[in-house]
Design a protein around this motif. Sequence first.
Motif, mmCIF file in Angstrom:
data_model
loop_
_atom_site.group_PDB
_atom_site.id
_atom_site.type_symbol
_atom_site.label_atom_id
_atom_site.label_comp_id
_atom_site.label_asym_id
_atom_site.label_seq_id
_atom_site.Cartn_x
_atom_site.Cartn_y
_atom_site.Cartn_z
ATOM 1 N N GLY A 136 0.664 -1.097 0.027
ATOM 2 C CA GLY A 136 -0.010 -0.077 0.038
ATOM 3 C C GLY A 136 1.025 1.440 0.021
ATOM 4 O O GLY A 136 1.664 1.478 -0.845
ATOM 5 N N ARG A 137 0.491 2.111 0.974
ATOM 6 C CA ARG A 137 1.369 3.518 1.082
ATOM 7 C C ARG A 137 2.773 3.344 1.842
ATOM 8 O O ARG A 137 3.303 4.236 2.127
ATOM 9 C CB ARG A 137 0.496 4.500 1.580
ATOM 10 C CG ARG A 137 -0.098 4.331 2.756
ATOM 11 C CD ARG A 137 -1.277 5.464 3.381
ATOM 12 N NE ARG A 137 -1.914 5.196 4.428
ATOM 13 C CZ ARG A 137 -3.032 4.265 4.625
ATOM 14 N NH1 ARG A 137 -3.370 3.778 3.611
ATOM 15 N NH2 ARG A 137 -3.383 4.192 5.924
ATOM 16 N N PHE A 138 3.120 1.962 2.349
ATOM 17 C CA PHE A 138 4.213 1.762 3.168
ATOM 18 C C PHE A 138 5.073 1.035 2.504
ATOM 19 O O PHE A 138 4.931 0.330 1.781
ATOM 20 C CB PHE A 138 3.682 0.981 4.487
ATOM 21 C CG PHE A 138 2.616 1.633 5.224
ATOM 22 C CD1 PHE A 138 2.865 2.563 6.340
ATOM 23 C CD2 PHE A 138 1.138 1.219 5.024
ATOM 24 C CE1 PHE A 138 1.880 3.213 7.004
ATOM 25 C CE2 PHE A 138 0.400 1.938 6.101
ATOM 26 C CZ PHE A 138 0.662 2.860 6.896
ATOM 27 N N THR A 139 6.305 1.630 2.752
ATOM 28 C CA THR A 139 7.686 0.745 2.290
ATOM 29 C C THR A 139 8.418 0.215 3.333
ATOM 30 O O THR A 139 8.872 0.726 4.307
ATOM 31 C CB THR A 139 8.446 1.704 1.335
ATOM 32 O OG1 THR A 139 7.778 2.266 0.193
ATOM 33 C CG2 THR A 139 9.477 1.061 0.709
ATOM 34 N N PHE A 140 8.804 -1.032 3.068
ATOM 35 C CA PHE A 140 9.626 -1.787 4.128
ATOM 36 C C PHE A 140 11.065 -2.010 3.476
ATOM 37 O O PHE A 140 11.142 -2.544 2.308
ATOM 38 C CB PHE A 140 9.019 -3.136 4.580
ATOM 39 C CG PHE A 140 7.742 -2.805 4.925
ATOM 40 C CD1 PHE A 140 7.532 -2.571 6.375
ATOM 41 C CD2 PHE A 140 6.535 -2.934 4.267
ATOM 42 C CE1 PHE A 140 6.099 -2.464 6.869
ATOM 43 C CE2 PHE A 140 5.247 -2.815 4.743
ATOM 44 C CZ PHE A 140 5.054 -2.507 6.248
ATOM 45 N N LEU A 141 12.075 -1.728 4.101
ATOM 46 C CA LEU A 141 13.175 -2.129 3.903
ATOM 47 C C LEU A 141 14.016 -3.230 4.790
ATOM 48 O O LEU A 141 14.006 -2.961 6.047
ATOM 49 C CB LEU A 141 14.152 -0.886 3.791
ATOM 50 C CG LEU A 141 15.830 -0.964 3.319
ATOM 51 C CD1 LEU A 141 15.934 -1.133 1.850
ATOM 52 C CD2 LEU A 141 16.391 0.271 3.900
ATOM 53 N N GLU A 142 14.816 -4.178 4.263
ATOM 54 C CA GLU A 142 15.487 -5.178 5.097
ATOM 55 C C GLU A 142 16.841 -5.365 4.532
ATOM 56 O O GLU A 142 16.969 -5.312 3.468
ATOM 57 C CB GLU A 142 14.520 -6.427 5.302
ATOM 58 C CG GLU A 142 14.925 -7.517 6.137
ATOM 59 C CD GLU A 142 14.171 -8.777 6.058
ATOM 60 O OE1 GLU A 142 14.439 -9.529 6.833
ATOM 61 O OE2 GLU A 142 12.942 -8.698 5.699
ATOM 62 N N PHE B 172 10.305 8.381 3.183
ATOM 63 C CA PHE B 172 9.161 7.317 2.767
ATOM 64 C C PHE B 172 9.004 6.264 3.128
ATOM 65 O O PHE B 172 8.050 5.407 3.251
ATOM 66 C CB PHE B 172 8.730 7.659 1.265
ATOM 67 C CG PHE B 172 9.874 7.117 0.546
ATOM 68 C CD1 PHE B 172 9.945 5.878 0.125
ATOM 69 C CD2 PHE B 172 10.917 7.901 -0.104
ATOM 70 C CE1 PHE B 172 10.822 5.055 -0.892
ATOM 71 C CE2 PHE B 172 12.026 7.358 -0.811
ATOM 72 C CZ PHE B 172 11.958 5.900 -1.222
ATOM 73 N N ILE B 173 10.430 5.590 3.698
ATOM 74 C CA ILE B 173 10.429 4.411 4.153
ATOM 75 C C ILE B 173 9.891 4.407 5.522
ATOM 76 O O ILE B 173 10.171 4.754 6.454
ATOM 77 C CB ILE B 173 12.000 3.850 4.156
ATOM 78 C CG1 ILE B 173 12.377 3.890 2.730
ATOM 79 C CG2 ILE B 173 12.186 2.601 4.795
ATOM 80 C CD1 ILE B 173 13.897 3.475 2.638
ATOM 81 N N SER B 174 9.008 3.402 5.697
ATOM 82 C CA SER B 174 8.127 3.101 6.876
ATOM 83 C C SER B 174 8.787 2.404 7.821
ATOM 84 O O SER B 174 8.462 2.690 9.220
ATOM 85 C CB SER B 174 6.630 2.544 6.478
ATOM 86 O OG SER B 174 5.995 3.121 5.391
#
Length: 395
Positions: free
Chosen positions: A240-246, A276-278
């Motif tokens: 959605g409007r969320f971005t996840f970084l791992e 913008f990264i959630s």
Amino acid sequence: MLKMVKISSLMKGALVLFSCKIVLFLLKIIFGILINSLALIADAINSGADFIISIGLIIGIILTERPPSKKYPYGLHKSENFIELFISFGIFYAAYTILREAIFKFGTIQTTNPSLGLLISGISIGISVILMFYLNRIGKTSNSPMFIAESKDLKVDIFATALVFVAIGGNFFGITILEPIAGIIVSIFIFKIGLEIFIHSTKVLLDAVMNYEELNSIRQLIEAQPKVIAVESLRARSAGRFTFLETEIKTSIKLLKNAQVLSESLEASIRKQYPFISKIIIHIEPEKKEFLRHAVPLQEHMGMQSLISPHFGSAKYFLLYDLKQDKIFNLNFIENPFLDQEKRKGILVADWLASKGIDKVLVKEPLKGGGKLAIETHLIETQVTDFNSINEIIL
């Protein structure tokens, strides 16, 4: 006493959109049939598809606002992108319907009351313009792909209704062919915006979120940290409007406390450049070193009889040695290269020791000021010792 229920800005936006779509659809379809206007009926079909899509938008918001669970640890944020995908299908259908009507009724239909048609078209344009700016503001502030998609769709709606306005106006001059032509042009533009939304939603659903340049920039930012040896993996996904970084990194850190400091420092640096990264998840893998390298500040160089200096930046000499399984080797007495510096001695010495690969510094007193900050920045452990000489350490 009635309990007040707080409605989120996204839900308010969806309800406003839902209400406006009903009004636009009813206005266009009722008066389009009454005045026998192909262009206005085609525009009504477009608004009707939007009306159905707005229902999906409300459902998507309800799902995304549900908290994460054991079954869905990332939450249901990707439902926004599924809704966005269905929006594109609705737009495709609207484009097809308008194109079909325009071709099959080409030159066979004439509007009976063009003045009323112009009035309805003008009102529709006004409502759509206000709604477009409203949804675009919500989409940007909340980073919601659903509202951004809807605001883009409204741009097409405004253009489509403007063409309808011109086409209906052509009836005053006996140019009835303008209405089916307008219908064909509108269908092409509607298909184009639907294709853009379809491509964006499928990219996110397939986890193709950040481009190579952005990921490479984040990789370089992580590798610039002094204790980072290598970036083993770096992945980004969107929901959605969320971005996840791992990311998984290999470091020269041994203490869990220092690993936490590094993790927090990296997260802050990434967020500063990419706000913008959630959510950022950092897995730290300590380096499997064969030995640890220690440093001890000294008052003078007197071999094993050397006394430990109570000062850090002003120490005349440093002993560097390696420690492996309680065995000390590679002893090296080095003169402090920054002893003659008037300022920033502690910081310069800390940077110098970091360049030597030091893992721990033994000191008589806790570090203070710039030296302490520099040592912490390089994630070098400090240990206050009661020993007075090198002999006591070695023995």
